[in-house]
Design a protein around this motif. Structure first.
Motif, short mmCIF file in Angstrom:
data_model
loop_
_atom_site.label_atom_id
_atom_site.label_comp_id
_atom_site.label_asym_id
_atom_site.label_seq_id
_atom_site.Cartn_x
_atom_site.Cartn_y
_atom_site.Cartn_z
N UNK A 17 47.77 31.09 100.62
CA UNK A 17 48.92 31.58 101.74
C UNK A 17 49.79 30.35 102.16
N UNK A 18 49.15 29.33 102.31
CA UNK A 18 49.76 28.08 102.60
C UNK A 18 50.78 27.57 101.62
N UNK A 19 50.20 27.91 100.06
CA UNK A 19 50.93 27.65 99.27
C UNK A 19 52.12 28.62 99.19
N UNK A 20 52.31 29.91 99.49
CA UNK A 20 52.98 30.80 99.86
C UNK A 20 54.09 30.18 100.80
N UNK A 21 53.70 29.94 101.99
CA UNK A 21 54.60 29.39 102.85
C UNK A 21 55.45 28.18 102.53
N UNK A 22 54.76 27.14 101.82
CA UNK A 22 55.33 25.93 101.55
C UNK A 22 56.50 26.29 100.19
N UNK A 72 54.41 30.83 91.29
CA UNK A 72 54.85 29.64 91.41
C UNK A 72 53.95 28.40 91.10
N UNK A 73 52.73 28.48 91.49
CA UNK A 73 51.71 27.44 91.11
C UNK A 73 51.53 27.24 89.60
N UNK A 74 51.58 28.50 88.85
CA UNK A 74 51.26 28.33 87.37
C UNK A 74 52.34 27.84 86.77
N UNK A 75 53.71 28.34 86.96
CA UNK A 75 54.93 27.86 86.32
C UNK A 75 55.52 26.46 86.90
N UNK A 76 55.11 26.40 88.35
CA UNK A 76 55.81 24.94 88.53
C UNK A 76 57.24 25.01 88.84
N UNK A 77 57.65 23.92 89.53
CA UNK A 77 59.39 23.77 89.63
C UNK A 77 60.22 23.85 88.31
#
Length: 970
Positions: free
Chosen positions: A138-143, A360-365
């Motif tokens: 969820x921290x990842x989500x907020x970021x 988002x973590x899996x694909x990255x920017x």
């Protein structure tokens, strides 16, 4: 010699029984068999379940007949029946847009999170030390949200885009200056379902909604805020910088409803000056699911963090000085501020937020940008082809959505050509068609779309010719120049191997029902059966846009119709609405029905809502949101509603009494004998009775809200009817109403949802979180009336068994007839503080060392634990929990006797991590073994908390709500 098969059959089964299904669900759902039930009954002091229930549940409210529910199906038969129904749905390619897009859920995420009970059976992360994995996600989500929107802070998700927008409006309303008016501007290019929810929310609060073109709007002191869509609902992209600046010039604030994927290549709203950015993360790997569940997002400025609705994950430190995640600030604001709360939101869409953050973590920017560019390139390819065919595009510049102006054909003809190819397009008018492309769009799809607009005749050009023209339709002024998702977590797990290990690493930090029972009072953490969960990701349920034509959703409508009928039968009501997508939304929708009913009778002055002091904090918050004024009713020393105080206040407010909100069995876990008298008092004084269905698990099959005297009741399908909590969401909170309230159920502005009324929507999608409603349908269908009733009886027995076994060590605070409780009991911890210094939080944290999640802490009574074991826990698991509680009581006794130190003891230092126990530094006055293995069976099934006790005060004083550097952990 072994007996023959014939003799075995005679002794174990009747001949008829051998023909019955072997996979009946009841024996899988309830935790104890007949023998164990008898053992527990003996402890409680009864010889049968029936006599226990006769004493526990008041006879005057007991059911007088069997309910008309389906015969129970075995698990295999249910899957077969369900497949037959959902096959009636038609899966077309949908390019309808309006905030919903087909997308690809990476299989590594679908299999290891969405379909994994280690993730979907966890509870809301109120006990931080055993929820670190979920909170990191969820921290990842907020970021992710703050980075992409260009804002300073984001919460850990809301219900959907429509409710997020409504929450944003009410937050700005609460922040407005006294000199500002009550008008709120909505751009005409905002999604229609979002406008629908905003209008519903605005009306009871006296907010005046003004709809129009943002280009023609003149900001003034009359307005406190405005909302625009980016890109707009018709696809056009605008730079709102000047408009937002003009709002700020008169003291008004701006909300931007944004498409998250587009923000990887478009200028973020934060750089335009937005005060709030809302939207949906649906297209980040979340199945369409006919409308939900999806995670709405809400980002704002740091200045507004204490007014922000919903949950916020922050970073604090644990007892060893290491980082530890926790829920921050106003996490349970509605329980603290009650009728002064700015929101009634008590849930997030945790499971869905986790899924989208992992996408988002899996694909990255780089991966996300590539997806966005591909979608946009497909759209430019389509536009080039359409223009070559002589069509005019009236929505430029665009990202993925276009409007096509028709001249030679009508939209009806185009829709017909599209249907021939099993494609859905959106008709805006007879001369305008809207098309929205998505991540799943291929060159073949673009070719099919061009053929449709060529009236299904062959094209005189090829896609290869069109593709030679390298073109993007986004002006440089609207291009994104700023970076995003630069943190290591978004740049490390792009192979499936690494992603799988990351997911598993986080899962291992969380305690879920896969570990042990979660005996949370009022929260009903029961079995979420695999058979119920399995169909959720079937394409026939997962891959349908919420606004497809009705003839494509026959299967869904059969399921809705059957579930509504069954819930009506179970509750005793005339009609049910499945739209509310959380318990808080159900409360709100139920109160709106009452409010609108009074207004239809020219009694809009009936705005007083009586609420017992013991009620859930969401009750008074919901009442205020629905336009009611709260008057608190006292409870007596036994925890029941003080009937004399209720009567006094009902008579005092006779001319203005609108409603009573009551929970049954009571929030204190007791079947109140006077409940029918309470309902009668309200009715005699002109009010309506709203029943909170949080404790429906003690009613099903034994009594019904409609028979008791309630006029409306919301049901937590994520409690009683087995939709999993998902770590804090999704939830579903449908409402059942008596016949006179049926015309006031929620409607919808786009799709007729069966309510046959003009009431506004409370959720963005017509049936809310439609795809997970199948879970409750399956639960009811596999149990039938007898199974549901038996499950309720077991829930009551299990609670009384725990209460009876623990009463010597922990006083049970409230009891009903014959010293019995309902389906939960409250253990009073307050007496320990004086002799040992031990408080309720110490016991909650120490339970983690025994491998258990704490029962509900300090609600509804501060300094207590409310225990609800549910029917699906076995006697063996109940005994393990009881043994843990008794062992903790012995530790408290040792502190009182002086054999354990009052400040340095296993309770005050709990929980103990593996790192603490194996460290060379052990300076405590008790052994490592006592810290980690206080009971023998823990050596076989030890769950290790990943952090020590988290410091809440430090976390609020040093608020960090986005990803922290990896080196912080070393």
């Amino acid at each position: 010699m072994n007996p023959s098969l014939k003799d075995q059959t005679k002794s174990e089964h009747s001949y008829e029984e051998t023909l019955s299904p072997s996979d009946t669900f009841l024996r899988r759902h309830v935790g104890s068999d007949h023998e164990k039930i008898q053992e527990m009954l003996s402890v409680v002091g009864y010889d049968s379940l029936e006599t226990l229930i006769d004493d526990a549940v008041p006879k005057n409210i007991r059911l007088k007949k069997e309910l008309d529910l389906p015969n129970p199906l075995g698990e295999f038969a249910l899957q077969k029946e369900l497949k037959k129904i959902v096959s009636k749905n038609k899966i077309f390619r949908s390019y309808l847009g309006l905030g919903y897009s087909a997308c690809i859920t990476p299989p590594v995420i679908q299999r290891n999170i969405l379909e994994n009970p280690g993730w979907y059976t966890a509870y809301t992360p109120y006990q931080a030390e055993i929820a670190q994995g979920r909170m990191e996600a969820l921290i990842n989500f907020q970021t992710m949200i703050t980075d992409l929107t260009g804002m300073e802070i984001a919460n850990a998700s809301l219900l959907d885009e429509g409710t997020a927008a409504a929450e944003a409006m009410t937050m700005l309303y609460s922040l407005k200056e006294e000199s500002q008016g009550k008008s709120f501007f909505v751009s005409q290019s905002v999604h229609p379902q979002t406008l629908d929810v905003i209008r519903t929310r605005a009306l009871p609060l006296g907010i005046h909604v003004v709809v129009g073109s943002f280009k023609k709007m003149t900001p003034s002191a009359d307005f406190f805020g405005a909302i625009v869509q980016y890109p707009s609902s018709d696809g056009t992209i605008y730079d709102f910088s000047d408009f937002i600046q003009s709002l700020h010039a008169v003291g008004a604030k701006a909300i931007v409803a944004a498409d998250l994927l587009s923000l990887t290549i478009l200028k973020p709203p934060g750089e335009m000056g937005a005060d709030v950015v809302v939207g949906s993360t649906q297209r980040f790997g979340l199945p369409l699911g006919f409308g939900g569940p999806h995670a709405g997002f809400f980002a704002t400025r740091e200045d507004f963090k204490r007014s922000m609705p919903g949950r916020l994950i922050g970073v604090s430190r644990d007892s060893q000085g290491k980082p530890g995640y926790r829920l921050s600030l106003q996490t349970r604001e509605q329980h603290i501020r009650r009728d002064k709360a700015t929101s009634n939101i008590c849930t997030a869409q945790v499971l869905l937020a986790v899924l989208s953050s992992m996408y988002a973590v899996y694909h990255g920017p780089k991966g996300l940008k590539q997806i966005a560019l591909r979608v946009h390139r497909m759209t430019t390819l389509l536009v080039t082809g359409l223009e070559k065919l002589g069509y005019k595009i009236v929505s430029k510049p665009y990202f993925d959505t276009i409007r096509v102006e028709l001249s030679k054909v009508t939209s009806s003809e185009i829709i017909h050509y599209a249907e021939e190819r099993e494609i859905n397009l959106r008709s805006v008018s007879q001369h305008v068609i809207s098309i929205s492309l998505d991540e799943t769009t291929t060159l073949e799809d673009v070719s099919d779309l061009l053929l449709i607009f060529n009236e299904n005749k062959p094209l005189h050009f090829s896609l290869e010719e069109l593709a030679k023209k390298e073109e993007y339709a986004i002006p440089e002024i609207l291009e994104r120049k700023s970076s995003y998702l630069s943190h290591a977590v978004f740049n490390s797990y792009h192979t499936e191997t690494e992603m799988l290990r990351y997911i598993r690493r986080l899962e291992a930090k969380d305690l879920s029902l896969t570990t042990s029972m979660i005996a949370l009072g009022s929260c009903t953490m029961k079995l979420n059966a695999s058979t119920e969960m399995y169909p959720v990701t079937w394409p026939e349920l997962a891959n349908i846009h919420p606004f497809v034509p009705n003839n494509q959703t026959e299967g869904y409508r059969i399921l809705f119709g059957q579930l509504e009928k069954w819930l009506c039968e179970i509750t005793g009501f005339a009609e049910v609405s499945l739209q509310p997508n959380a318990g808080s939304q159900g409360e709100y929708a139920g109160l709106l029905a009452i409010r609108n009913y009074h207004q239809s009778r020219n009694e809009s002055h009936r705005n007083i809502c009586l609420i017992p002091i013991s009620a859930h904090g969401t009750n008074p918050a919901s009442a205020v949101m629905a336009g009611f004024q709260v008057v608190v009713v006292a409870c007596d020393e036994n925890g029941n509603i003080d009937v004399e105080d209720l009567k006094k206040k009902a008579i005092e407010h006779k001319h203005d009494l609108g409603a009573l909100m009551v929970t049954y069995p009571s929030t204190h876990g007791v079947f109140e004998e006077s409940i029918q008298d309470i309902c009668q008092i309200i009715h005699e004084n002109g009010g309506q009775v709203y029943m909170d269905g949080a404790n429906m698990n003690a009613q099903v099959g034994l009594t019904r809200p409609g028979d008791i005297g309630a006029d409306v009741c919301h049901l937590n399908l994520h409690k009683t009817f087995c939709i999993p909590h998902g770590g804090g969401g999704p939830g579903v909170g449908p409402i059942g109403v008596a016949e006179h309230l049926a015309p006031f159920l929620p409607g919808h502005s786009i799709i007729e949802n069966g309510s046959n009324n003009s009431q506004g929507a409370v959720s963005a999608a017509p049936w809310g979180s439609a795809s997970i409603i199948v879970i409750s349908w399956a639960y009811i269908h596999m149990l039938g009336f007898d199974g549901l009733r038996h499950a309720t009886k077991l829930a009551i027995l299990n609670a009384n068994y725990i209460a009876k076994r623990l009463v010597g060590a922990y006083p049970v605070l409230y009891k009903g007839n014959r010293d019995l409780v309902a389906h939960e009991c409250i253990l009073d911890i307050r007496g320990f503080k004086k002799g040992s210094g031990v408080e309720v939080e110490d016991i909650a944290k120490r339970l983690m060392d025994y491998g258990f999640h704490s029962p509900t802490m300090s609600f509804p009574v501060p300094g207590t634990l409310m225990v609800e074991p549910t029917e699906s826990e076995s006697k063996e698991e109940l005994d393990r929990f009881i043994d843990a509680m008794l062992s903790i009581a012995e530790e408290i006794a040792d502190i009182e006797k002086g054999s354990l130190d009052k400040t340095d003891n296993p309770l005050k230092n709990a929980p103990h991590t593996a790192e603490m126990v194996i460290s060379d530094q052990w300076n405590h006055k008790y052994s490592r073994e006592r810290a980690a293995y206080p009971l023998p069976w823990l050596r076989l099934r030890k769950f290790w908390p990943s952090v020590g006790r988290v410091d809440n005060v430090y976390g609020d004083r040093n608020l960090v709500c986005s990803c922290i550097p990896v080196e912080s952990y070393t």
